[in-house]
Write a protein that holds these residues in place. Structure first.
Motif, PDB file in Angstrom:
ATOM      1  N   ARG A  18     -14.493 -19.785 -51.869  1.00 14.60           N
ATOM      2  CA  ARG A  18     -14.318 -18.414 -51.985  1.00 14.60           C
ATOM      3  C   ARG A  18     -13.241 -18.265 -52.943  1.00 14.60           C
ATOM      4  N   ARG A  19     -13.038 -17.367 -54.050  1.00 18.14           N
ATOM      5  CA  ARG A  19     -11.846 -17.290 -54.669  1.00 18.14           C
ATOM      6  C   ARG A  19     -11.366 -15.826 -54.351  1.00 18.14           C
ATOM      7  N   ASP A  20     -11.896 -15.102 -53.524  1.00 14.41           N
ATOM      8  CA  ASP A  20     -11.470 -13.686 -53.247  1.00 14.41           C
ATOM      9  C   ASP A  20     -10.552 -13.895 -52.020  1.00 14.41           C
ATOM     10  N   PHE A 101      -8.908 -13.789 -34.018  1.00 15.48           N
ATOM     11  CA  PHE A 101      -8.155 -14.396 -33.002  1.00 15.48           C
ATOM     12  C   PHE A 101      -8.679 -15.757 -33.004  1.00 15.48           C
ATOM     13  N   PHE A 102      -9.996 -16.191 -32.988  1.00 15.85           N
ATOM     14  CA  PHE A 102     -10.253 -17.633 -32.767  1.00 15.85           C
ATOM     15  C   PHE A 102     -10.541 -18.381 -33.835  1.00 15.85           C
ATOM     16  N   MET A 103     -10.666 -17.596 -35.188  1.00 11.36           N
ATOM     17  CA  MET A 103     -10.750 -18.423 -36.446  1.00 11.36           C
ATOM     18  C   MET A 103     -12.118 -19.061 -36.449  1.00 11.36           C
ATOM     19  N   ASP A 104     -13.361 -18.579 -35.739  1.00 15.80           N
ATOM     20  CA  ASP A 104     -14.097 -19.286 -35.547  1.00 15.80           C
ATOM     21  C   ASP A 104     -15.790 -18.714 -35.975  1.00 15.80           C
ATOM     22  N   PRO A 105     -15.938 -18.439 -37.264  1.00 13.73           N
ATOM     23  CA  PRO A 105     -15.151 -18.752 -38.678  1.00 13.73           C
ATOM     24  C   PRO A 105     -14.293 -17.813 -38.780  1.00 13.73           C
ATOM     25  N   PRO A 106     -13.077 -17.762 -39.647  1.00 15.65           N
ATOM     26  CA  PRO A 106     -12.304 -16.850 -40.082  1.00 15.65           C
ATOM     27  C   PRO A 106     -12.778 -15.907 -41.049  1.00 15.65           C
ATOM     28  N   ALA A 107     -14.038 -16.323 -41.699  1.00 15.86           N
ATOM     29  CA  ALA A 107     -14.717 -15.458 -42.502  1.00 15.86           C
ATOM     30  C   ALA A 107     -15.951 -16.008 -43.091  1.00 15.86           C
ATOM     31  N   CYS A 108     -16.895 -15.310 -43.670  1.00 16.91           N
ATOM     32  CA  CYS A 108     -18.014 -16.090 -44.188  1.00 16.91           C
ATOM     33  C   CYS A 108     -17.635 -17.120 -45.148  1.00 16.91           C
ATOM     34  N   ALA A 109     -18.478 -18.264 -45.006  1.00 13.37           N
ATOM     35  CA  ALA A 109     -18.275 -19.328 -45.880  1.00 13.37           C
ATOM     36  C   ALA A 109     -16.942 -20.197 -45.952  1.00 13.37           C
ATOM     37  N   VAL A 110     -16.235 -19.708 -44.716  1.00 12.94           N
ATOM     38  CA  VAL A 110     -14.820 -20.525 -44.620  1.00 12.94           C
ATOM     39  C   VAL A 110     -14.780 -21.138 -43.440  1.00 12.94           C
ATOM     40  N   GLY A 111     -14.258 -22.403 -43.639  1.00 12.18           N
ATOM     41  CA  GLY A 111     -14.188 -23.610 -42.676  1.00 12.18           C
ATOM     42  C   GLY A 111     -13.464 -22.920 -41.538  1.00 12.18           C
TER      43      GLY A 111
END
Ligand code: FES
Length: 251
Positions: A18-20, A101-111
Motif C-alpha cells: 500500500r502506498r497510502d 493495539f494488537f496490530m493484528d493486522p494493523p490495516a487491510c493488506a498490511v503485515g
C-alpha cells in the motif's frame, strides 16, 4: 490475461504494498480509546460528584447502594461490566482495537507480527461470542438511562429544562441508536433468515431488518459519537456537581 503479476509483500509487521497513509486510521482509535479508558476508569473509581439536582451521570446508572449500606466502594464499579462488556465485544470496536493495539493486522493488506492465525476460535477471544448477551444487558441499561432523562425534566417537582437535561437526552438518544445499529440485533431481527416470506411474521421482520440495516451501515459513527457523548455527559454532571460551573436553566 497479460499484465504485471501481483507481488505480495513478505511476512512481518508493517510489510505492505500500500502506498497510502494506512496508519492514520489507527490514530483516532488509539487516542479515543485510550482517552476514554483512562477518564472512565478514574471516574468509575472516584465514587463522588455523579449526581446533581435531577441529573445522574450515565456512568452511575442504575445507582445502586449510594449510601454504602453493603457496598463500601464506588457504586459505578457494580455496573461497570455491563456497558464495558457491550463495547469491548462490539464487532466494530473489536476491529478497531485489534488493529490499533494488537496490530493484528494493523490495516487491510498490511503485515502482522505473526503468521499463525486462530482468530476468535480459541480462549480468550472466543469469549467475544457473548456479545449478544451483552446486547440484552445494554437494552436493560437503556431503560434506566431513559428513566434518568425523564427525571432530568423535573426540578423540585416542577417541569423544567436545564442544559444537563439536553446533554442527557442527546446522550441516551445516541446510545439508543448505537444499540439499535448493533450487528447482533440485526441478526436477531432477520439477518439469520434465508427467506423472509417463508418465516413467521416475515413481513414485519423484513421491515425491522431493513430499518436496522440502514442504521447498521453507520454503526462505526454511532459507536464513536455515543462514546464521546457518554463521556461528555458524565463530565458535565461532574463539573456541575463539584461546583466548577452552574447548570444553565433553559426553562
Ligand atoms: S456489534 Fe457493535 S454494539 Fe453490537
Amino acid at each position: 490475461m497479460a499484465g504485471t503479476p501481483t507481488v505480495m509483500p513478505g511476512p512481518g509487521l508493517g510489510n505492505t504494498l500500500r502506498r497510502d497513509s494506512w496508519w492514520t486510521e489507527l490514530v483516532p482509535a488509539l487516542v479515543l480509546l485510550n482517552g476514554f479508558g483512562i477518564y472512565a476508569t478514574l471516574r468509575a473509581f472516584e465514587g463522588k460528584f455523579y449526581q446533581w439536582g435531577p441529573y445522574l451521570s450515565p456512568f452511575y446508572s442504575p445507582l445502586i447502594d449510594p449510601q454504602h449500606h453493603w457496598w463500601p466502594f464506588s457504586p459505578a464499579i457494580l455496573i461497570l461490566a455491563g456497558p464495558l462488556g457491550f463495547r469491548a465485544t462490539c464487532y466494530y470496536y473489536r476491529k478497531a482495537y485489534y488493529r490499533a493495539f494488537f496490530m493484528d493486522p494493523p490495516a487491510c493488506a498490511v503485515g502482522e507480527p505473526k503468521r499463525s492465525y486462530s482468530g476468535e476460535t480459541k480462549f480468550p477471544f472466543i469469549l467475544q461470542n457473548v456479545h449478544r448477551y451483552f446486547l440484552y444487558l445494554a437494552i436493560l441499561f437503556l431503560v434506566f438511562l431513559w428513566k434518568d432523562v425523564v427525571v432530568a425534566f423535573s426540578f423540585d417537582g416542577r417541569f423544567g429544562i436545564g442544559l444537563g437535561t439536553i446533554v442527557l437526552l442527546v446522550n441516551v438518544t445516541l446510545l439508543t441508536i448505537y444499540t439499535l445499529s448493533c450487528h447482533s440485533l440485526r441478526h436477531l431481527a432477520g439477518g439469520k433468515l434465508d427467506c423472509f416470506s417463508c418465516a413467521t411474521f416475515g413481513k414485519p421482520r423484513h421491515s425491522a431488518w431493513s430499518f436496522l440495516t440502514s442504521l447498521n451501515e453507520r454503526h462505526m459513527w454511532f459507536a464513536w459519537s455515543s462514546l464521546i457523548t457518554v463521556g461528555l455527559a458524565d463530565f458535565y454532571i461532574r463539573c456541575v456537581a463539584c461546583g466548577w460551573i452552574r447548570d444553565l436553566r433553559i426553562l
